[in-house]
Design a protein around this motif. Sequence first.
Motif, PDB file in Angstrom:
ATOM      1  N   LEU A   1      -7.089  15.241  -6.200  1.00  0.00           N
ATOM      2  CA  LEU A   1      -5.837  14.510  -6.314  1.00  0.00           C
ATOM      3  C   LEU A   1      -5.018  14.712  -5.044  1.00  0.00           C
ATOM      4  N   LEU A   2      -4.518  13.626  -4.507  1.00  0.00           N
ATOM      5  CA  LEU A   2      -3.653  13.662  -3.325  1.00  0.00           C
ATOM      6  C   LEU A   2      -2.202  13.652  -3.801  1.00  0.00           C
ATOM      7  N   VAL A   3      -1.437  14.637  -3.357  1.00  0.00           N
ATOM      8  CA  VAL A   3      -0.055  14.818  -3.805  1.00  0.00           C
ATOM      9  C   VAL A   3       0.890  14.583  -2.631  1.00  0.00           C
ATOM     10  N   ARG A   4       1.815  13.647  -2.799  1.00  0.00           N
ATOM     11  CA  ARG A   4       2.891  13.468  -1.829  1.00  0.00           C
ATOM     12  C   ARG A   4       4.147  14.093  -2.421  1.00  0.00           C
ATOM     13  N   TYR A   5       4.787  14.973  -1.643  1.00  0.00           N
ATOM     14  CA  TYR A   5       5.972  15.653  -2.156  1.00  0.00           C
ATOM     15  C   TYR A   5       7.074  15.689  -1.097  1.00  0.00           C
ATOM     16  N   ALA A   6       8.278  15.973  -1.559  1.00  0.00           N
ATOM     17  CA  ALA A   6       9.451  16.028  -0.685  1.00  0.00           C
ATOM     18  C   ALA A   6      10.001  17.449  -0.641  1.00  0.00           C
ATOM     19  N   LYS A   7      10.586  17.792   0.505  1.00  0.00           N
ATOM     20  CA  LYS A   7      11.381  19.018   0.662  1.00  0.00           C
ATOM     21  C   LYS A   7      12.828  18.568   0.860  1.00  0.00           C
ATOM     22  N   ARG A   8      13.672  18.911  -0.100  1.00  0.00           N
ATOM     23  CA  ARG A   8      15.046  18.421  -0.073  1.00  0.00           C
ATOM     24  C   ARG A   8      16.033  19.573  -0.217  1.00  0.00           C
ATOM     25  N   GLY A   9      17.277  19.303   0.198  1.00  0.00           N
ATOM     26  CA  GLY A   9      18.334  20.281   0.003  1.00  0.00           C
ATOM     27  C   GLY A   9      18.016  21.613   0.654  1.00  0.00           C
TER      28      GLY A   9
ATOM     29  N   ILE B   1      -6.248  24.375  -3.060  1.00  0.00           N
ATOM     30  CA  ILE B   1      -5.111  23.538  -2.667  1.00  0.00           C
ATOM     31  C   ILE B   1      -5.154  23.450  -1.148  1.00  0.00           C
ATOM     32  N   SER B   2      -5.292  22.244  -0.618  1.00  0.00           N
ATOM     33  CA  SER B   2      -5.364  22.042   0.828  1.00  0.00           C
ATOM     34  C   SER B   2      -4.091  21.343   1.295  1.00  0.00           C
TER      35      SER B   2
ATOM     36  N   PRO C   1       8.464  21.465   9.932  1.00  0.00           N
ATOM     37  CA  PRO C   1       9.003  22.741  10.406  1.00  0.00           C
ATOM     38  C   PRO C   1      10.099  23.272   9.480  1.00  0.00           C
ATOM     39  N   THR C   2      10.264  24.589   9.470  1.00  0.00           N
ATOM     40  CA  THR C   2      11.329  25.205   8.687  1.00  0.00           C
ATOM     41  C   THR C   2      12.685  24.660   9.139  1.00  0.00           C
ATOM     42  N   GLY C   3      13.517  24.308   8.180  1.00  0.00           N
ATOM     43  CA  GLY C   3      14.830  23.743   8.483  1.00  0.00           C
ATOM     44  C   GLY C   3      14.858  22.235   8.512  1.00  0.00           C
ATOM     45  N   VAL C   4      13.698  21.623   8.335  1.00  0.00           N
ATOM     46  CA  VAL C   4      13.573  20.170   8.385  1.00  0.00           C
ATOM     47  C   VAL C   4      13.274  19.641   6.988  1.00  0.00           C
ATOM     48  N   ALA C   5      13.977  18.592   6.582  1.00  0.00           N
ATOM     49  CA  ALA C   5      13.723  17.958   5.292  1.00  0.00           C
ATOM     50  C   ALA C   5      12.577  16.962   5.432  1.00  0.00           C
ATOM     51  N   SER C   6      11.982  16.594   4.315  1.00  0.00           N
ATOM     52  CA  SER C   6      10.875  15.640   4.376  1.00  0.00           C
ATOM     53  C   SER C   6      10.755  14.871   3.077  1.00  0.00           C
ATOM     54  N   GLU C   7      10.373  13.619   3.206  1.00  0.00           N
ATOM     55  CA  GLU C   7      10.041  12.770   2.060  1.00  0.00           C
ATOM     56  C   GLU C   7       8.547  12.461   2.044  1.00  0.00           C
ATOM     57  N   ALA C   8       7.769  13.087   2.915  1.00  0.00           N
ATOM     58  CA  ALA C   8       6.364  12.704   3.042  1.00  0.00           C
ATOM     59  C   ALA C   8       5.502  13.885   3.470  1.00  0.00           C
ATOM     60  N   GLU C   9       5.438  14.924   2.628  1.00  0.00           N
ATOM     61  CA  GLU C   9       4.492  16.014   2.826  1.00  0.00           C
ATOM     62  C   GLU C   9       3.286  15.774   1.913  1.00  0.00           C
ATOM     63  N   TYR C  10       2.125  16.279   2.316  1.00  0.00           N
ATOM     64  CA  TYR C  10       0.906  16.008   1.553  1.00  0.00           C
ATOM     65  C   TYR C  10       0.094  17.274   1.315  1.00  0.00           C
ATOM     66  N   LEU C  11      -0.530  17.326   0.150  1.00  0.00           N
ATOM     67  CA  LEU C  11      -1.532  18.334  -0.157  1.00  0.00           C
ATOM     68  C   LEU C  11      -2.542  17.715  -1.111  1.00  0.00           C
ATOM     69  N   SER C  12      -3.688  18.384  -1.256  1.00  0.00           N
ATOM     70  CA  SER C  12      -4.674  17.911  -2.227  1.00  0.00           C
ATOM     71  C   SER C  12      -5.028  19.039  -3.177  1.00  0.00           C
ATOM     72  N   LEU C  13      -5.285  18.673  -4.409  1.00  0.00           N
ATOM     73  CA  LEU C  13      -5.692  19.609  -5.454  1.00  0.00           C
ATOM     74  C   LEU C  13      -7.112  19.281  -5.876  1.00  0.00           C
ATOM     75  N   THR C  14      -7.912  20.301  -6.105  1.00  0.00           N
ATOM     76  CA  THR C  14      -9.237  20.109  -6.683  1.00  0.00           C
ATOM     77  C   THR C  14      -9.191  20.654  -8.111  1.00  0.00           C
ATOM     78  N   LEU C  15      -9.419  19.787  -9.088  1.00  0.00           N
ATOM     79  CA  LEU C  15      -9.373  20.172 -10.504  1.00  0.00           C
ATOM     80  C   LEU C  15     -10.779  20.228 -11.082  1.00  0.00           C
ATOM     81  N   THR C  16     -10.952  21.047 -12.101  1.00  0.00           N
ATOM     82  CA  THR C  16     -12.277  21.213 -12.711  1.00  0.00           C
ATOM     83  C   THR C  16     -12.509  20.239 -13.864  1.00  0.00           C
TER      84      THR C  16
END
Length: 234
Positions: free
Chosen positions: A16-24, A61-62, A68-83
Motif C-alpha cells: 500500500l502506498l501512503v501519502r501523508y501530511a506533516k502539519r502544525g 515500512i519503506s 527537512p525538519t521544520g518544513v511542513a508538507s502535504e505530500a510525503e510518501y511511504l509504503s506498507l507491506t501487509l500480510t
Amino acid sequence: MGAIQNGGEPVTTQHLLVRYAKRGKMRFASHLDVARAFERGVRRAGLPIAYSTGFTPHPKISYAGGAPTGVASEAEYLSLTLTSRSEANAVRGRLNAALPDGIDVIAVTEDSGGLPASRLTASEWQVALPGLPADNVVPAVRKFLTLTEAPVERLTSKGLRRMDARAAVVSLDVLDDASAGSALRMVVRHTVPSVRPDDVLNALRDVSDVFPAGQPLMTRLAQGSLGESGVVQL
C-alpha cells in the motif's frame, strides 16, 4: 507475491502506498520521529504488517526521502507491506485514528511495486514571506532566474556540500497577498545532494537584501515526476 512472516510459511503480501501530511507542530518532527510515530500507529491500528527476517525483525515500512525538519508538507510518501489484504480506505481511517495530531494520512492506494522512489523526481514548494510585498520580491526572483549558476553551501551529515541552486529550479513564481505579504511557488528537481527551498532562499539573498535572515514557513505541496504542467503526483 509471497513473504516469510516470523520464520513461518510464505504468506500473501499487499503493498500500500501512503501519502501523508506533516502539519502544525509536527513539521518540527525529524524523519526518525515520524518513522517511530508510524511504527506505533501501525501497531495501534492493528494492521497486519509484514516483518523482515533475522534476529531483530522490523516492520516493512519503506519511506521516501522526508521533508527537512521544520518544513511542513502535504505530500510525503511511504509504503506498507501487509500480510493479508486490507481495504485501502479502511487502512487510511485506522491510521488517522492512531497517529498523532499533525501527521495526517491523505490517501492510501494499492501499488504492487512497493514505494516507487524513481517516480519521485521533483517537488513543488510554497514559501510564505509575511510582511514582504511582492513588488520587493519580484526583482530578486527575476535576477535569480537570469543566472547561469547559483552556488550555495550547506552543512550536512557528510560535511559541507556545495550545490547549484539555479540548476535545480524548474520554475519560480511570486504570489501576491496584499494582506499577508507574498509567497514563492517553486518547482525543484530532486538532485544529489538535494537542493531545498532554504537553499534557493539563500541564493536569492545573495542577489538581494530584501529577504529576512530567518526561515519563513515552507510547505511541500506536491511530490512526483515532472510533467508539462509541473509536478505530477503519484
